[in-house]
Design a protein around this motif. Sequence first.
Motif, PDB file in Angstrom:
ATOM      1  N   GLU A 158       0.831  -1.212   0.000  1.00 48.77           N
ATOM      2  CA  GLU A 158       0.000   0.000   0.000  1.00 48.77           C
ATOM      3  C   GLU A 158       0.863   1.260   0.000  1.00 48.77           C
ATOM      4  O   GLU A 158       0.639   2.185  -0.788  1.00 48.77           O
ATOM      5  CB  GLU A 158      -0.914  -0.008   1.225  1.00 48.77           C
ATOM      6  CG  GLU A 158      -1.795   1.206   1.354  1.00 48.77           C
ATOM      7  CD  GLU A 158      -2.592   1.215   2.642  1.00 48.77           C
ATOM      8  OE1 GLU A 158      -3.088   2.303   3.002  1.00 48.77           O
ATOM      9  OE2 GLU A 158      -2.714   0.166   3.298  1.00 48.77           O
ATOM     10  N   ILE A 159       1.851   1.292   0.874  1.00 48.50           N
ATOM     11  CA  ILE A 159       2.715   2.467   0.973  1.00 48.50           C
ATOM     12  C   ILE A 159       3.557   2.612  -0.292  1.00 48.50           C
ATOM     13  O   ILE A 159       3.704   3.711  -0.836  1.00 48.50           O
ATOM     14  CB  ILE A 159       3.586   2.382   2.245  1.00 48.50           C
ATOM     15  CG1 ILE A 159       2.696   2.471   3.494  1.00 48.50           C
ATOM     16  CG2 ILE A 159       4.641   3.477   2.266  1.00 48.50           C
ATOM     17  CD1 ILE A 159       3.384   2.128   4.796  1.00 48.50           C
ATOM     18  N   ASP A 160       4.093   1.507  -0.788  1.00 52.66           N
ATOM     19  CA  ASP A 160       4.885   1.552  -2.008  1.00 52.66           C
ATOM     20  C   ASP A 160       4.037   2.017  -3.193  1.00 52.66           C
ATOM     21  O   ASP A 160       4.510   2.780  -4.033  1.00 52.66           O
ATOM     22  CB  ASP A 160       5.499   0.182  -2.298  1.00 52.66           C
ATOM     23  CG  ASP A 160       6.540   0.229  -3.401  1.00 52.66           C
ATOM     24  OD1 ASP A 160       7.357   1.174  -3.414  1.00 52.66           O
ATOM     25  OD2 ASP A 160       6.542  -0.676  -4.252  1.00 52.66           O
ATOM     26  N   GLY A 161       2.788   1.582  -3.240  1.00 49.94           N
ATOM     27  CA  GLY A 161       1.891   2.017  -4.310  1.00 49.94           C
ATOM     28  C   GLY A 161       1.679   3.518  -4.300  1.00 49.94           C
ATOM     29  O   GLY A 161       1.674   4.166  -5.358  1.00 49.94           O
ATOM     30  N   ALA A 162       1.521   4.088  -3.112  1.00 47.51           N
ATOM     31  CA  ALA A 162       1.353   5.541  -3.010  1.00 47.51           C
ATOM     32  C   ALA A 162       2.648   6.261  -3.377  1.00 47.51           C
ATOM     33  O   ALA A 162       2.626   7.275  -4.084  1.00 47.51           O
ATOM     34  CB  ALA A 162       0.909   5.923  -1.597  1.00 47.51           C
ATOM     35  N   ILE A 163       3.775   5.738  -2.913  1.00 49.16           N
ATOM     36  CA  ILE A 163       5.066   6.363  -3.220  1.00 49.16           C
ATOM     37  C   ILE A 163       5.329   6.333  -4.724  1.00 49.16           C
ATOM     38  O   ILE A 163       5.835   7.300  -5.299  1.00 49.16           O
ATOM     39  CB  ILE A 163       6.204   5.678  -2.432  1.00 49.16           C
ATOM     40  CG1 ILE A 163       6.093   6.014  -0.942  1.00 49.16           C
ATOM     41  CG2 ILE A 163       7.564   6.100  -2.973  1.00 49.16           C
ATOM     42  CD1 ILE A 163       7.052   5.249  -0.057  1.00 49.16           C
TER      43      ILE A 163
END
Length: 190
Positions: free
Chosen positions: A110-115
């Motif tokens: 999830e965090i990598d997708g946003a980054i």
Amino acid sequence: MITPYGSDRGKGVWGKTQLSMEGGGTLLTDHAVKEWRSRYADAAREVALLRARADAIRDRASSPASPILDGMPRAPGFDGDKLGGIIGTVDAIDREADEKAQDAAALYAEIDGAIRQVNGKHSAERRSVLQCRYLDLMAWKDVLFLFFGDMEDLAEREDAYMKRLYKIHKAALEDLQEILVTNNLQQEIG
């Protein structure tokens, strides 16, 4: 409508954005974004602690204490399988660690997708800083060396390079917060 807090006083406060829509709104502060970013680090730390706890219990079970052979009578042991209980405890901790690891992997994605949505000028550097800090859990000194380790004057100008890294980080956080606000708004509408 996006309105920065403090804009009525002539200066905006970075990292605090208010979304207001007719009939209600959402508040996404820099504290909420910071909590969102740190969820993976917290989950990864919890998994590491659970695995370390299981290893410590295994180590204790694999090397039991020596019996005291002083000739004095002792009470007989307890009626139960001590080793079986230890194995059961370790197994339960391992299962919990596996579940938490799956949760951590989902948070990572999830965090990598946003980054990965960060784009624009210098987006590669911005994404890399965020990934190093919040996914790879690197210390600032390590990120500094990764970015500027090939500079000949790094030792003499380390503070200047660190300030430059902080500026890249700040811009990346601003981009990330915009992305989160946009995604949050899209979720509310959809």
